[in-house]
Scaffold this motif. Structure first.
Motif, PDB file in Angstrom:
ATOM      1  N   LEU B 164       0.875  -1.232   0.022  1.00  0.00           N
ATOM      2  CA  LEU B 164      -0.006   0.011   0.107  1.00  0.00           C
ATOM      3  C   LEU B 164       0.862   1.243   0.074  1.00  0.00           C
ATOM      4  CD1 LEU B 164      -2.501  -0.828   2.646  1.00  0.00           C
ATOM      5  CD2 LEU B 164      -3.045  -0.604   0.154  1.00  0.00           C
ATOM      6  N   ARG B 165       1.980   1.263   0.525  1.00  0.00           N
ATOM      7  CA  ARG B 165       2.664   2.454   0.844  1.00  0.00           C
ATOM      8  C   ARG B 165       4.201   1.893   1.386  1.00  0.00           C
ATOM      9  NH1 ARG B 165       0.957   7.721   4.136  1.00  0.00           N
ATOM     10  NH2 ARG B 165      -0.862   7.209   2.843  1.00  0.00           N
ATOM     11  N   LEU B 166       5.022   2.801   0.676  1.00  0.00           N
ATOM     12  CA  LEU B 166       6.532   2.716   1.179  1.00  0.00           C
ATOM     13  C   LEU B 166       6.682   3.515   2.416  1.00  0.00           C
ATOM     14  CD1 LEU B 166       8.505   3.189  -2.303  1.00  0.00           C
ATOM     15  CD2 LEU B 166       7.735   0.772  -0.924  1.00  0.00           C
ATOM     16  N   LEU B 167       7.263   2.967   3.664  1.00  0.00           N
ATOM     17  CA  LEU B 167       7.440   3.787   4.639  1.00  0.00           C
ATOM     18  C   LEU B 167       9.017   4.213   4.727  1.00  0.00           C
ATOM     19  CD1 LEU B 167       5.662   1.103   6.882  1.00  0.00           C
ATOM     20  CD2 LEU B 167       4.755   3.308   6.114  1.00  0.00           C
ATOM     21  N   GLY B 201       2.328  -0.209 -16.524  1.00  0.00           N
ATOM     22  CA  GLY B 201       0.867   0.218 -16.001  1.00  0.00           C
ATOM     23  C   GLY B 201      -0.094   0.008 -17.183  1.00  0.00           C
ATOM     24  N   GLY B 202      -0.123  -0.951 -18.020  1.00  0.00           N
ATOM     25  CA  GLY B 202      -1.013  -1.077 -19.206  1.00  0.00           C
ATOM     26  C   GLY B 202      -2.411  -1.080 -18.907  1.00  0.00           C
ATOM     27  N   LYS B 203      -2.447  -1.482 -17.641  1.00  0.00           N
ATOM     28  CA  LYS B 203      -4.154  -1.376 -17.420  1.00  0.00           C
ATOM     29  C   LYS B 203      -4.742  -0.075 -17.256  1.00  0.00           C
ATOM     30  CE  LYS B 203      -5.972  -5.293 -17.602  1.00  0.00           C
ATOM     31  NZ  LYS B 203      -7.270  -5.696 -18.457  1.00  0.00           N
ATOM     32  N   ALA B 204      -3.927   1.091 -17.722  1.00  0.00           N
ATOM     33  CA  ALA B 204      -4.704   2.335 -18.108  1.00  0.00           C
ATOM     34  C   ALA B 204      -5.312   2.302 -19.166  1.00  0.00           C
ATOM     35  CB  ALA B 204      -3.675   3.282 -17.668  1.00  0.00           C
ATOM     36  N   TRP B 205      -5.001   1.333 -20.179  1.00  0.00           N
ATOM     37  CA  TRP B 205      -5.785   1.401 -21.439  1.00  0.00           C
ATOM     38  C   TRP B 205      -6.630   0.448 -21.809  1.00  0.00           C
ATOM     39  CZ3 TRP B 205      -1.062   3.456 -20.503  1.00  0.00           C
ATOM     40  CH2 TRP B 205      -0.394   4.671 -20.905  1.00  0.00           C
ATOM     41  N   ASN B 206      -7.625   0.615 -22.298  1.00  0.00           N
ATOM     42  CA  ASN B 206      -8.705  -0.663 -22.411  1.00  0.00           C
ATOM     43  C   ASN B 206      -8.208  -1.792 -23.537  1.00  0.00           C
ATOM     44  OD1 ASN B 206      -9.280   0.858 -24.884  1.00  0.00           O
ATOM     45  ND2 ASN B 206     -10.957   1.631 -23.929  1.00  0.00           N
ATOM     46  N   VAL B 207      -7.434  -1.567 -24.550  1.00  0.00           N
ATOM     47  CA  VAL B 207      -6.811  -2.425 -25.354  1.00  0.00           C
ATOM     48  C   VAL B 207      -5.414  -2.605 -24.978  1.00  0.00           C
ATOM     49  CG1 VAL B 207      -6.380  -3.131 -27.614  1.00  0.00           C
ATOM     50  CG2 VAL B 207      -8.412  -1.922 -27.271  1.00  0.00           C
ATOM     51  N   TYR B 214      -1.259  -5.095 -14.007  1.00  0.00           N
ATOM     52  CA  TYR B 214      -0.443  -4.292 -14.372  1.00  0.00           C
ATOM     53  C   TYR B 214      -1.086  -2.681 -14.094  1.00  0.00           C
ATOM     54  CZ  TYR B 214       3.765  -6.452 -16.204  1.00  0.00           C
ATOM     55  OH  TYR B 214       4.837  -7.169 -16.546  1.00  0.00           O
ATOM     56  N   THR B 215      -1.095  -2.344 -13.034  1.00  0.00           N
ATOM     57  CA  THR B 215      -1.470  -1.221 -12.580  1.00  0.00           C
ATOM     58  C   THR B 215      -0.530  -0.117 -12.223  1.00  0.00           C
ATOM     59  OG1 THR B 215      -2.138  -1.997 -10.406  1.00  0.00           O
ATOM     60  CG2 THR B 215      -3.944  -2.258 -11.795  1.00  0.00           C
ATOM     61  N   GLY B 216       0.733  -0.223 -12.508  1.00  0.00           N
ATOM     62  CA  GLY B 216       1.689   0.886 -12.108  1.00  0.00           C
ATOM     63  C   GLY B 216       1.971   1.055 -10.820  1.00  0.00           C
ATOM     64  N   ASP B 217       1.760   0.100  -9.923  1.00  0.00           N
ATOM     65  CA  ASP B 217       2.007   0.310  -8.396  1.00  0.00           C
ATOM     66  C   ASP B 217       3.442   0.506  -8.165  1.00  0.00           C
ATOM     67  OD1 ASP B 217      -0.475  -0.863  -8.511  1.00  0.00           O
ATOM     68  OD2 ASP B 217      -0.156  -2.569  -7.248  1.00  0.00           O
ATOM     69  N   ALA B 524     -10.371  -0.676  -6.371  1.00  0.00           N
ATOM     70  CA  ALA B 524     -10.269   0.757  -5.892  1.00  0.00           C
ATOM     71  C   ALA B 524      -8.894   1.184  -5.409  1.00  0.00           C
ATOM     72  CB  ALA B 524     -11.145   0.798  -4.758  1.00  0.00           C
ATOM     73  N   LEU B 525      -8.252   0.201  -4.889  1.00  0.00           N
ATOM     74  CA  LEU B 525      -6.920   0.395  -4.464  1.00  0.00           C
ATOM     75  C   LEU B 525      -5.914   0.725  -5.717  1.00  0.00           C
ATOM     76  CD1 LEU B 525      -6.532  -1.819  -1.268  1.00  0.00           C
ATOM     77  CD2 LEU B 525      -6.400   0.845  -1.516  1.00  0.00           C
ATOM     78  N   SER B 526      -5.879  -0.019  -6.473  1.00  0.00           N
ATOM     79  CA  SER B 526      -5.179   0.062  -7.688  1.00  0.00           C
ATOM     80  C   SER B 526      -5.463   1.341  -8.589  1.00  0.00           C
ATOM     81  CB  SER B 526      -4.982  -1.224  -8.589  1.00  0.00           C
ATOM     82  OG  SER B 526      -5.995  -1.924  -8.657  1.00  0.00           O
ATOM     83  N   VAL B 527      -6.883   1.982  -8.780  1.00  0.00           N
ATOM     84  CA  VAL B 527      -7.020   3.003  -9.370  1.00  0.00           C
ATOM     85  C   VAL B 527      -6.272   4.065  -9.122  1.00  0.00           C
ATOM     86  CG1 VAL B 527      -8.784   4.947  -9.672  1.00  0.00           C
ATOM     87  CG2 VAL B 527      -9.529   2.478 -10.054  1.00  0.00           C
ATOM     88  N   LYS B 528      -5.905   4.213  -7.605  1.00  0.00           N
ATOM     89  CA  LYS B 528      -4.867   5.359  -7.209  1.00  0.00           C
ATOM     90  C   LYS B 528      -3.634   5.110  -7.917  1.00  0.00           C
ATOM     91  CE  LYS B 528      -2.734   7.017  -3.155  1.00  0.00           C
ATOM     92  NZ  LYS B 528      -2.116   6.659  -1.810  1.00  0.00           N
ATOM     93  N   SER B 529      -2.996   4.068  -8.093  1.00  0.00           N
ATOM     94  CA  SER B 529      -1.708   3.897  -8.894  1.00  0.00           C
ATOM     95  C   SER B 529      -2.170   4.170 -10.149  1.00  0.00           C
ATOM     96  CB  SER B 529      -1.061   2.496  -8.794  1.00  0.00           C
ATOM     97  OG  SER B 529      -0.958   2.151  -7.349  1.00  0.00           O
ATOM     98  N   LEU B 530      -3.000   3.896 -10.934  1.00  0.00           N
ATOM     99  CA  LEU B 530      -3.343   4.074 -12.425  1.00  0.00           C
ATOM    100  C   LEU B 530      -3.457   5.565 -12.594  1.00  0.00           C
ATOM    101  CD1 LEU B 530      -5.904   1.086 -13.068  1.00  0.00           C
ATOM    102  CD2 LEU B 530      -3.367   1.556 -14.131  1.00  0.00           C
TER     103      LEU B 530
END
Lengths: 259, 609
Positions: B164-167, B201-207, B214-217, B524-530
């Protein structure tokens, strides 16, 4: 587009039941697509494992109309027009939630198998192996670890003998080491006594289920059984070894250590 | 929330991600005596590396003895349009052969040459047959080999666990806050070093050819911790994804099809790639069908244009479709059926045969495939030092796709798998050196930890809010429409504005249900990274006012010399705003520049380098 009825098992280790969902299905869809649509629009918290959506990672294993299958490779047009599609988690493993189950037992079996032990390289610094000698091993290495074979195996699923048999997946893994031209380890005593090669009664359900079409039984398990027979039960081979003064291992490493 | 009650693990180093790079890094850390943990969003062995098909590039010279690291280096720089980090391209070309041989030592079974060595195949942009491969499932072989070797190295694997986060402690890495997907419970890793190996982070695109993971975490978490990102404008659209049926649109069709003789045709049956040969590659590319068909048997024949770099082929297919010469479902035809016997296709491309048969009901041994561009790979990512893979945040390292630098403006096929094993190992070496120099153990304060967990539980606890799946779709729509394969300044600005609006709405995401194995919550958590990664790509693309490699601007055609002098670096500003700047590139060492700029004749004739 048409509306199709799905019955999806929902619940966790405490119990559960089938819930019915009606979903719109488009041309070319697979079961996983429909499950995703249900998840996005009707059941946001529906638990499913999936990754590649192309039959290469073996994550979306489940039982579809009673048949252990990959949801990403099960096309909707393989069902009759009014057929209700029933989806439930793999039966051979404890359920976590909905369509996911705890497959950690499989990872434990893998870890029990001694690692690959390479022969030394040739003088030119290369390992030489010929294609015809690795074809069989490459067949086994196609395995995507979907664990569908583990799920249909009678020993694992019906008899619950996870204590005595590592299951078809890991027999195939053992075969891939045993037949690897470079592997220098002798694994026969363990295959017999620890991994339970004798437990398999060759119903070939695993082979029928394998989405990678690996000939699990004929090419993997049976040859291992034969090697065990040669080592332990073939009187001629034993006699020949006796005359030649050749000794082979019959005890497992654990047995050797305990004397 | 009492931090002392949270389940806690202590490691010397935590690797985030268990694909090829993460596993190779973990193996190296463990071999150097470090207490090594690995967390992965999926089960072990399922990472996106399994999807890699064609092979891993290494100048073993088994098929063509003329190959060597210099030619591989030159190919990589030219493929990357000279925006690669010189030192990374050098290390990669020099070390890849040893890393491939090492895999063999760990049990990998590559396809063989007639004299029993590792076989190598041709691929786009590579001068010689260079890709060690196993049919078209090389990625699976890589990940399984590393997995089966890794489980015996004393590494602690934590599966289905998400960061979730780097400390931080005084700017240094001090730990990672995460959660178990299975139970939804929180977990704390106390560690002085983190290796990011999270992919793109390819999941930011639909194709896209990318899976849900792959949400760019990695880039997003590193960015939040103060790390610099680089080259994010370079997003590779692989030219050949499936285009039909709709549900598999984007799924990859390996470049190996073209490497093994496949050709691209439009709906008039023309081999259109001959019309799209860039000047830079003209001297090395066949310009007639007659010549292309003689390759590779006739050594005097030049390479067919179907094997030009991915950016060129992807744009060509797009242009053909736009000109009305596309296939029925909006792609091009990829034909191997008329080029090779059915048995050879099944043997060399078994997964492709299987994939089309099962998913599209097409037999590729008799019928051409329909293919079109699909978002495939991030050349950009976390900025790292070439030799150690360390970022500007002490204790934070990155390798594989989530790191930037090796590929420049465009990656050559096959250079990704070798990237994973070369820089995965170097990240492990880098961490070991970092830890041996560090004298104190950093400790994160409780406030950071509880803040990370509070933010995550907010999504579950609020009464009502936005559907995370639909929010993700909205984000994909923005990126696909405005930050696609060709771009304009105007559209990129629209993307930035629309992403800002989405960011506000994302404050109010709601996942129904409990925290136990809840994909809606994970989404929902990966949307933040995307959102972070999407914005960084759009902003970087906006300030690169030229067309180079995978980045094409309709309002700035062609490469501009002055743009070759900088990389675009993105970081979080003091006020939380995203800062994007051009960072001057250092001059390369003369020897490397000479190799990269040499003609093939001079390089192979030993007159250079």
């Amino acid at each position: 587009m048409s509306t199709r009825t799905f019955k999806i098992w929902r619940g966790d280790s405490a119990g559960g039941e089938f819930h019915q969902y009606d979903a719109e299905v488009d041309e070319g869809m697979v079961v996983l697509d429909v499950l995703h649509r249900i998840q996005a629009l009707q059941a946001n918290d529906l638990a499913i494992r999936w990754n590649c959506k192309a039959g290469k990672c073996g994550s979306c294993s489940m039982e579809i109309n009673g048949r252990p299958s990959l949801a990403c490779m099960t096309r909707m047009n393989t069902f009759g027009p009014d057929e209700v599609i029933t989806v439930q988690p793999l039966k051979a493993f404890p359920v976590i939630k909905d369509l996911t189950c705890d497959v950690s037992w499989n990872y434990e079996q893998n870890k029990r198998i001694a690692p690959f032990k390479p022969k030394p390289r040739g003088r030119d610094g290369e390992h030489r192996m010929y294609q015809q000698d690795v074809d069989r091993v490459q067949e086994f290495r196609k395995c995507i670890e979907c664990f569908l074979c583990q799920d249909v195996c009678h020993v694992v699923r019906d008899r619950g003998r996870k204590d005595a048999f590592v299951g078809p997946r890991f027999m195939v893994r053992l075969a891939s080491l045993e037949m690897h031209p470079l592997d220098d380890d002798d694994r026969i005593p363990e295959i017999k006594k620890e991994y339970g090669s004798g437990m398999c009664n060759i119903t070939k359900c695993c082979t029928d289920t394998c989405p990678e079409h690996i000939n699990i039984t004929d090419n993997g398990i049976i040859p291992l059984k034969e090697r065990v027979v040669d080592r332990y039960y073939d009187p001629l081979a034993r006699l020949a070894r006796l005359f030649a003064g050749r000794r082979v291992r019959t005890k497992t490493r654990t047995e050797e250590q305990s004397g | 929330m009492n931090v002392s009650e949270i389940q806690t693990f202590e490691h010397d180093v935590l690797v985030i991600g268990a694909g090829g790079a993460g596993l190779r890094a973990a193996i190296e850390c463990s071999a150097r005596g470090l207490n090594t943990g690995v967390i992965s969003k999926s089960l072990l062995g399922k990472a996106h590396t399994v999807m890699a098909e064609g092979g891993m590039a290494a100048s073993l010279g088994n098929v063509d003895r003329r190959d060597n690291w210099k030619i591989h280096f030159r190919d990589t720089m030219r493929g990357g349009k000279f925006l690669n980090q010189w030192r990374m391209a050098e290390l990669h070309a020099k070390q890849a052969p040893d890393r491939v041989r090492e895999l063999e030592e760990w049990g990998a079974v590559f396809d063989r040459t007639p004299d029993g060595l590792i076989n190598q195949r041709n691929f786009g942009g590579h001068r010689y047959p260079r890709l060690a491969h196993v049919g078209d499932r090389t990625g699976l072989e890589l990940i399984r080999t590393l997995q089966d070797h890794g489980v015996h190295q004393g590494i602690h694997f934590h599966m289905e666990c998400t960061a979730l986060r780097l400390l931080l402690d005084g700017g240094r890495i001090a730990g990672v806050a995460g959660y178990w997907r299975e139970t939804g419970r929180f977990v704390l890793f106390r560690t002085s070093a983190v290796i990011m190996a999270t992919g793109g982070g390819g999941k930011a695109w639909n194709v896209t050819s990318n899976s849900w993971e792959y949400t760019g975490d990695g880039a997003a978490l590193a960015y939040e911790a103060g790390a610099e990102l680089m080259d994010l404008e370079f997003t590779q659209f692989h030219p050949t994804g499936m285009v039909w049926p709709p549900s598999v649109r984007g799924t990859l069709v390996t470049e190996g099809v073209r490497g093994d003789g496949g050709i691209l045709l439009n709906n008039k049956g023309e081999r259109f790639m001959f019309n799209y040969i860039p000047k830079r590659f003209a001297p090395e590319t066949a310009d007639t069908i007659l010549e292309a068909d003689k390759w590779p048997e006739d050594p005097s024949a030049r390479r067919p244009p179907e094997l030009l770099t991915r950016d060129v082929v992807a744009r060509a297919i797009r242009a053909e479709v736009q000109a009305g010469r596309g296939s029925p479902h909006g792609g091009a035809f990829l034909d191997i059926a008329s080029r090779r016997p059915a048995e050879s296709i099944k043997r060399k491309l078994p997964s492709m045969y299987h994939q089309f048969k099962e998913l599209a009901e097409v037999d590729i041994t008799t019928t051409p495939m329909e293919v079109g561009p699909t978002l495939h790979y991030f050349m950009g990512g976390i900025r790292v030092d070439a030799d150690t893979q360390q970022t500007n945040v002490p204790g934070l390292f990155a390798c594989g796709e989530c790191a930037a630098g090796l590929h420049g403006a465009n990656r050559l096929g096959g250079n990704s798998l070798s990237d994973l094993i070369v820089f995965g190992r170097l990240a492990g070496v880098g961490v070991a050196a970092y830890l041996s120099d560090s004298t104190s153990t950093p400790r994160p304060d409780d406030e950071q930890i509880t803040a990370a967990f509070r933010e995550a539980t907010g999504i579950l606890n609020r009464e009502t809010g936005e559907n995370p799946y639909l929010m993700h779709e909205a984000l994909q729509e923005v990126m696909s429409t405005n930050v696609g394969i060709v771009r304009t300044g105007e559209e990129l600005q629209i993307a930035v504005e629309q992403l800002k609006a989405l960011k506000v709405r994302a404050q109010n995401l709601k996942a129904p249900g409990t925290s136990q194995y809840n994909p809606g919550w994970h989404e929902a958590l990966s949307v933040k990274s995307l959102l972070i990664v999407g914005e960084a790509v759009a902003r970087a693309a906006f300030i690169r006012e030229e067309s180079r490699g995978a980045h094409t601007r309709l309002d700035f055609e062609g490469e501009r010399d002055e743009c070759a002098r900088f990389n675009v670096v993105t970081k979080k500003g003091p006020g939380g705003e995203m800062q994007v700047q051009k960072v001057e590139r250092a001059d390369p060492p003369e020897e490397l520049a000479a190799i990269a700029n040499a003609t093939l004749e001079d390089l192979e004739g030993g007159r250079v380098g």
